[in-house]
Design an enzyme around this catalytic site. Structure first.
Site, PDB file in Angstrom:
ATOM      1  N   GLU A  85       0.903  -1.157   0.000  1.00 55.02           N
ATOM      2  CA  GLU A  85       0.000   0.000   0.000  1.00 55.02           C
ATOM      3  C   GLU A  85       0.933   1.197   0.000  1.00 55.02           C
ATOM      4  OE1 GLU A  85      -3.229   0.222  -0.249  1.00 55.02           O
ATOM      5  OE2 GLU A  85      -3.592  -1.931  -0.203  1.00 55.02           O
ATOM      6  N   THR A 135      11.454   3.162   0.313  1.00 50.57           N
ATOM      7  CA  THR A 135      11.247   4.592   0.077  1.00 50.57           C
ATOM      8  C   THR A 135      12.166   5.460   0.934  1.00 50.57           C
ATOM      9  OG1 THR A 135       9.604   6.336   0.488  1.00 50.57           O
ATOM     10  CG2 THR A 135       9.329   4.348   1.747  1.00 50.57           C
ATOM     11  N   ASP A 136      12.345   6.701   0.515  1.00 53.40           N
ATOM     12  CA  ASP A 136      13.114   7.671   1.318  1.00 53.40           C
ATOM     13  C   ASP A 136      12.327   8.127   2.555  1.00 53.40           C
ATOM     14  OD1 ASP A 136      11.179   9.254   0.012  1.00 53.40           O
ATOM     15  OD2 ASP A 136      12.615  10.667  -0.850  1.00 53.40           O
ATOM     16  N   GLU A 137      11.003   7.853   2.565  1.00 54.44           N
ATOM     17  CA  GLU A 137      10.167   8.397   3.651  1.00 54.44           C
ATOM     18  C   GLU A 137      10.488   7.771   5.005  1.00 54.44           C
ATOM     19  OE1 GLU A 137       6.144   9.263   2.631  1.00 54.44           O
ATOM     20  OE2 GLU A 137       6.582   9.265   0.492  1.00 54.44           O
ATOM     21  N   TYR A 161       2.234   5.130   6.624  1.00 52.83           N
ATOM     22  CA  TYR A 161       2.869   4.503   5.449  1.00 52.83           C
ATOM     23  C   TYR A 161       4.369   4.330   5.693  1.00 52.83           C
ATOM     24  CZ  TYR A 161       5.283   4.386   0.935  1.00 52.83           C
ATOM     25  OH  TYR A 161       6.140   4.062  -0.107  1.00 52.83           O
ATOM     26  N   LYS A 165       6.645   0.862   5.989  1.00 50.58           N
ATOM     27  CA  LYS A 165       7.781   0.556   5.113  1.00 50.58           C
ATOM     28  C   LYS A 165       9.055   0.384   5.947  1.00 50.58           C
ATOM     29  CE  LYS A 165       7.919   0.231   1.222  1.00 50.58           C
ATOM     30  NZ  LYS A 165       7.672  -0.911   0.287  1.00 50.58           N
ATOM     31  N   PRO A 216      -5.304  21.086  -6.032  1.00 46.97           N
ATOM     32  CA  PRO A 216      -5.158  21.245  -4.579  1.00 46.97           C
ATOM     33  C   PRO A 216      -3.702  21.148  -4.135  1.00 46.97           C
ATOM     34  CG  PRO A 216      -5.925  19.022  -5.092  1.00 46.97           C
ATOM     35  CD  PRO A 216      -5.799  19.741  -6.401  1.00 46.97           C
TER      36      PRO A 216
HETATM   37  P1  NAD Z   1       1.340   1.229  -6.372  1.00 44.94           P
HETATM   38  O1  NAD Z   1       0.413   1.542  -5.248  1.00 44.94           O
HETATM   39  O2  NAD Z   1       1.155   1.904  -7.686  1.00 44.94           O
HETATM   40  O3  NAD Z   1       1.307  -0.348  -6.674  1.00 44.94           O
HETATM   41  C1  NAD Z   1       1.308  -1.315  -5.665  1.00 44.94           C
HETATM   42  C2  NAD Z   1       0.955  -2.652  -6.300  1.00 44.94           C
HETATM   43  O4  NAD Z   1       0.995  -3.654  -5.268  1.00 44.94           O
HETATM   44  C3  NAD Z   1      -0.452  -2.696  -6.900  1.00 44.94           C
HETATM   45  O5  NAD Z   1      -0.420  -3.311  -8.159  1.00 44.94           O
HETATM   46  C4  NAD Z   1      -1.244  -3.525  -5.902  1.00 44.94           C
HETATM   47  O6  NAD Z   1      -2.323  -4.228  -6.507  1.00 44.94           O
HETATM   48  C5  NAD Z   1      -0.175  -4.471  -5.375  1.00 44.94           C
HETATM   49  N1  NAD Z   1      -0.474  -4.994  -4.041  1.00 44.94           N
HETATM   50  C6  NAD Z   1      -0.916  -4.284  -2.943  1.00 44.94           C
HETATM   51  N2  NAD Z   1      -1.096  -5.127  -1.910  1.00 44.94           N
HETATM   52  C7  NAD Z   1      -0.763  -6.380  -2.339  1.00 44.94           C
HETATM   53  C8  NAD Z   1      -0.716  -7.661  -1.726  1.00 44.94           C
HETATM   54  N3  NAD Z   1      -1.084  -7.831  -0.450  1.00 44.94           N
HETATM   55  N4  NAD Z   1      -0.300  -8.712  -2.460  1.00 44.94           N
HETATM   56  C9  NAD Z   1       0.050  -8.561  -3.747  1.00 44.94           C
HETATM   57  N5  NAD Z   1       0.031  -7.367  -4.400  1.00 44.94           N
HETATM   58  C10 NAD Z   1      -0.368  -6.295  -3.691  1.00 44.94           C
HETATM   59  O7  NAD Z   1       2.796   1.458  -5.787  1.00 44.94           O
HETATM   60  P2  NAD Z   1       4.114   1.981  -6.520  1.00 44.94           P
HETATM   61  O8  NAD Z   1       4.105   3.454  -6.519  1.00 44.94           O
HETATM   62  O9  NAD Z   1       4.287   1.233  -7.784  1.00 44.94           O
HETATM   63  O10 NAD Z   1       5.210   1.520  -5.457  1.00 44.94           O
HETATM   64  C11 NAD Z   1       5.814   0.224  -5.553  1.00 44.94           C
HETATM   65  C12 NAD Z   1       6.805   0.067  -4.410  1.00 44.94           C
HETATM   66  O11 NAD Z   1       7.785   1.102  -4.474  1.00 44.94           O
HETATM   67  C13 NAD Z   1       6.163   0.188  -3.013  1.00 44.94           C
HETATM   68  O12 NAD Z   1       6.766  -0.775  -2.191  1.00 44.94           O
HETATM   69  C14 NAD Z   1       6.511   1.598  -2.576  1.00 44.94           C
HETATM   70  O13 NAD Z   1       6.625   1.675  -1.172  1.00 44.94           O
HETATM   71  C15 NAD Z   1       7.862   1.794  -3.241  1.00 44.94           C
HETATM   72  N6  NAD Z   1       8.203   3.197  -3.574  1.00 44.94           N
HETATM   73  C16 NAD Z   1       7.335   3.987  -4.279  1.00 44.94           C
HETATM   74  C17 NAD Z   1       7.693   5.290  -4.619  1.00 44.94           C
HETATM   75  C18 NAD Z   1       6.781   6.195  -5.415  1.00 44.94           C
HETATM   76  O14 NAD Z   1       7.094   7.373  -5.593  1.00 44.94           O
HETATM   77  N7  NAD Z   1       5.674   5.696  -5.952  1.00 44.94           N
HETATM   78  C19 NAD Z   1       8.939   5.781  -4.230  1.00 44.94           C
HETATM   79  C20 NAD Z   1       9.808   4.943  -3.510  1.00 44.94           C
HETATM   80  C21 NAD Z   1       9.430   3.643  -3.208  1.00 44.94           C
HETATM   81  P1  TYD Z   2       2.406  12.342  -2.992  1.00 44.29           P
HETATM   82  O1  TYD Z   2       2.431  12.236  -4.487  1.00 44.29           O
HETATM   83  O2  TYD Z   2       1.194  11.883  -2.259  1.00 44.29           O
HETATM   84  O3  TYD Z   2       3.724  11.609  -2.457  1.00 44.29           O
HETATM   85  P2  TYD Z   2       4.398  11.598  -0.975  1.00 44.29           P
HETATM   86  O4  TYD Z   2       3.437  12.110   0.018  1.00 44.29           O
HETATM   87  O5  TYD Z   2       4.672  10.142  -0.825  1.00 44.29           O
HETATM   88  O6  TYD Z   2       5.658  12.413  -1.095  1.00 44.29           O
HETATM   89  O7  TYD Z   2       2.661  13.847  -2.597  1.00 44.29           O
HETATM   90  C1  TYD Z   2       3.808  14.553  -3.035  1.00 44.29           C
HETATM   91  C2  TYD Z   2       3.770  15.904  -2.372  1.00 44.29           C
HETATM   92  O8  TYD Z   2       2.634  16.631  -2.873  1.00 44.29           O
HETATM   93  C3  TYD Z   2       3.583  15.826  -0.865  1.00 44.29           C
HETATM   94  O9  TYD Z   2       4.353  16.872  -0.261  1.00 44.29           O
HETATM   95  C4  TYD Z   2       2.093  16.093  -0.658  1.00 44.29           C
HETATM   96  C5  TYD Z   2       1.757  17.022  -1.811  1.00 44.29           C
HETATM   97  N1  TYD Z   2       0.385  16.939  -2.331  1.00 44.29           N
HETATM   98  C6  TYD Z   2      -0.376  18.084  -2.474  1.00 44.29           C
HETATM   99  O10 TYD Z   2       0.082  19.195  -2.174  1.00 44.29           O
HETATM  100  N2  TYD Z   2      -1.641  17.968  -2.961  1.00 44.29           N
HETATM  101  C7  TYD Z   2      -2.183  16.781  -3.300  1.00 44.29           C
HETATM  102  O11 TYD Z   2      -3.379  16.730  -3.714  1.00 44.29           O
HETATM  103  C8  TYD Z   2      -1.392  15.592  -3.170  1.00 44.29           C
HETATM  104  C9  TYD Z   2      -1.953  14.252  -3.525  1.00 44.29           C
HETATM  105  C10 TYD Z   2      -0.104  15.729  -2.674  1.00 44.29           C
END
Ligand code: NAD
Ligand code: TYD
Length: 354
Positions: A85, A135-137, A161, A165, A216
Site C-alpha cells: 500500500e 522509500t526515502d520516507e 505509510y 515501510k 489542490p
Molecule cells: P502502487 O500503489 O502503484 O502499486 C502497488 C501494487 O501492489 C499494486 O499493483 C497492488 O495491486 C499491489 N499490491 C498491494 N497489496 C498487495 C498484496 N497484499 N499482495 C500482492 N500485491 C499487492 O505502488 P508503486 O508506486 O508502484 O510503489 C511500488 C513500491 O515502491 C512500493 O513498495 C513503494 O513503497 C515503493 N516506492 C514507491 C515510490 C513512489 O514514488 N511511488 C517511491 C519509492 C518507493
Molecule cells: P504524494 O504524491 O502523495 O507523495 P508523498 O506524500 O509520498 O511524497 O505527494 C507529493 C507531495 O505533494 C507531498 O508533499 C504532498 C503534496 N500533495 C499536495 O500538495 N496535494 C495533493 O493533492 C497531493 C496528492 C499531494
C-alpha cells in the site's frame, strides 16, 4: 534453477514499468504476483500480455500457500518485491491495510522465500537474491539546510505509510543478519511517469488541470520532494539486482529537489503549451487547501553510493521527464478512464472471480 524472476506488485505503477523495461530488453521470464488492489491494473502490461516469458498471477503476498506453490513451480533466481500500500494520505485515513500488506505481507513472503532458499543447492543458493523496494520516507523529514539522506541515516518514519515501510525494511535486514538470506534493499525518492495512479500529486495535477478542475496544494506548497523519472528507478533496481552487494542498502534519487508549488507551476506551463485553455491559464486553477497532518517538510536523497559502486545515475532530467509524463497522460485517455471510473475494478472482480 531457472532464470525466472518473481515480481510482487507488478501491476502497480513502478512494478509494471519495471516488468515492461525488462521484457523489452529481452531479459529472462517474469512471474507477476499482484492482488490487484485499486492501485493495480493488468492493462498496464497489455504490451507484453502475449509474451510467453510473462505470467500474471492474481493473489496476495500474504497467502503463504500460494507463494509456496509459485516458488516451487517457477524456481525463481530472484524476488523483486514492490507490492505495498503506497499512498500516504490513505495511510492517514486507515493504517490497517498498510500493516497487513507492508508488514505482515512482507513477513509472510520472507518466511516462504527463506524456506525455498534454504532448500536450494549450490550455486543457486549463493546466486539467489531477495530485492526489497522501499522509500526515502523511512528517514523522516529534513530541515532546509540538512544534507540529503545517506544509507547510514537513522530511521524516523512519520506517517503510518512510512512506519510500515520502515518495519518491512527492518524485517528484510533481520532476515539477512539472522538467516543470511541474500537480500538487497533500495530506498528511493518520489517517482513520476506513465501508469502512476492519479491519486498522487503529479498525475492528479495533470488530469485535474486538463479537466479545468482545481489543483489542490497542501499547506503553503513549500514542501520539498526529490523527483525521479520511473524508468530511471527501474534501471537502478536492475543494477542493484545484477551487481549490488548482498545485505546492503542503496539510496536512489533524482538529484532533483523541487517545492510542490514549483512542480504544479511547471505542469501548468507545459499544459498551456500542449492543451491550452481558452482565455485562461492552467495556473489559475491552483488552490491552497488544508495541510496533510504531520506533512514531512523535505526529502532529499544522497545517491552517491549507487553511483560509486554500480555506476548508476539518472538519465532523464526533470524537464524531459515531466514533458514525457504530461504527454503520456494526455495521450492515454482510455487508461485514465479505466482507472478512474471504477468499471475496470468491477470487470476484474468478475473476470478473476474463479
Ligand atoms: P502502487 O500503489 O502503484 O502499486 C502497488 C501494487 O501492489 C499494486 O499493483 C497492488 O495491486 C499491489 N499490491 C498491494 N497489496 C498487495 C498484496 N497484499 N499482495 C500482492 N500485491 C499487492 O505502488 P508503486 O508506486 O508502484 O510503489 C511500488 C513500491 O515502491 C512500493 O513498495 C513503494 O513503497 C515503493 N516506492 C514507491 C515510490 C513512489 O514514488 N511511488 C517511491 C519509492 C518507493
Ligand atoms: P504524494 O504524491 O502523495 O507523495 P508523498 O506524500 O509520498 O511524497 O505527494 C507529493 C507531495 O505533494 C507531498 O508533499 C504532498 C503534496 N500533495 C499536495 O500538495 N496535494 C495533493 O493533492 C497531493 C496528492 C499531494
Amino acid at each position: 534453477m531457472r532464470q525466472t524472476i518473481l515480481v510482487t506488485g507488478g501491476a502497480g505503477f513502478i512494478g509494471s514499468n519495471f516488468i515492461l523495461q525488462r521484457m523489452e530488453q529481452g531479459r529472462a521470464p517474469v512471474v507477476n504476483l499482484d492482488k490487484l488492489t485499486y492501485a493495480g491494473n493488468v492493462r498496464n502490461l497489455d504490451r507484453i500480455a502475449g509474451d510467453k516469458r510473462y505470467e500474471f498471477v492474481h493473489g496476495d503476498i500474504g497467502d503463504r500457500a500460494l507463494v509456496q506453490a509459485l516458488l516451487g513451480q517457477h524456481q525463481p533466481r530472484a524476488i523483486v518485491h514492490f507490492a505495498a500500500e503506497s499512498h500516504v494520505d490513505r495511510s492517514i485515513r486507515g493504517p490497517e491495510d498498510f500493516i497487513r500488506t507492508n508488514v505482515d505481507g512482507t513477513l509472510a513472503l520472507l518466511e516462504e522465500v527463506r524456506a525455498y532458499w534454504m532448500d536450494l543447492t549450490e550455486p543457486a543458493r549463493t546466486d539467489f537474491r531477495f530485492l526489497h523496494v522501499s522509500t526515502d520516507e523511512v528517514y523522516g523529514s529534513l530541515g532546509p539546510d540538512d544534507p540529503p539522506f545517506c544509507e547510514t541515516k537513522s530511521y524516523a518514519p512519520n506517517s503510518p505509510y512510512a512506519a510500515s515501510k520502515a518495519a518491512s525494511d527492518h524485517l528484510v535486514r533481520a532476515y539477512h543478519h539472522t538467516y543470511e538470506l541474500p537480500t538487497l534493499t533500495t530506498n528511493c525518492s518520489n517517482n513520476y511517469g506513465p501508469f502512476q495512479f492519479p491519486e498522487k500529486l503529479i498525475p492528479l495535477v495533470i488530469l485535474n488541470a486538463r479537466d479545468g478542475k482545481s489543483l489542490p496544494i497542501y499547506g503553503d506548497g513549500q514542501n520539498v520532494r526529490d523527483w525521479l523519472y520511473v524508468q530511471d528507478h527501474c534501471e537502478a533496481i536492475a543494477a542493484v539486482l545484477a551487481q549490488g552487494r548482498v545485505g546492503e542498502t542503496y539510496n536512489i534519487g533524482g538529484w532533483n529537489e523541487k517545492r510542490n508549488i514549483e512542480i504544479v507551476e511547471i505542469i501548468c506551463g507545459i499544459l498551456d503549451e500542449m492543451a491550452p485553455r481558452t482565455g485562461a491559464r492552467h495556473r489559475d486553477l491552483i488552490t491552497f487547501v488544508k495541510d496533510r497532518p504531520g506533512h514531512d517538510r523535505r526529502y532529499a536523497m544522497d545517491a552517491h553510493k549507487i553511483e560509486r559502486e554500480l555506476g548508476w545515475r539518472p538519465k532523464e532530467t526533470f524537464e524531459t521527464g515531466i514533458r514525457k509524463t504530461v504527454r503520456w497522460y494526455l495521450d492515454n485517455q482510455d487508461w485514465v478512464r479505466d482507472v478512474t471510473s471504477g468499471s475496470y475494478r468491477q470487470w476484474i472482480e468478475t473476470h478473476y472471480s474463479n
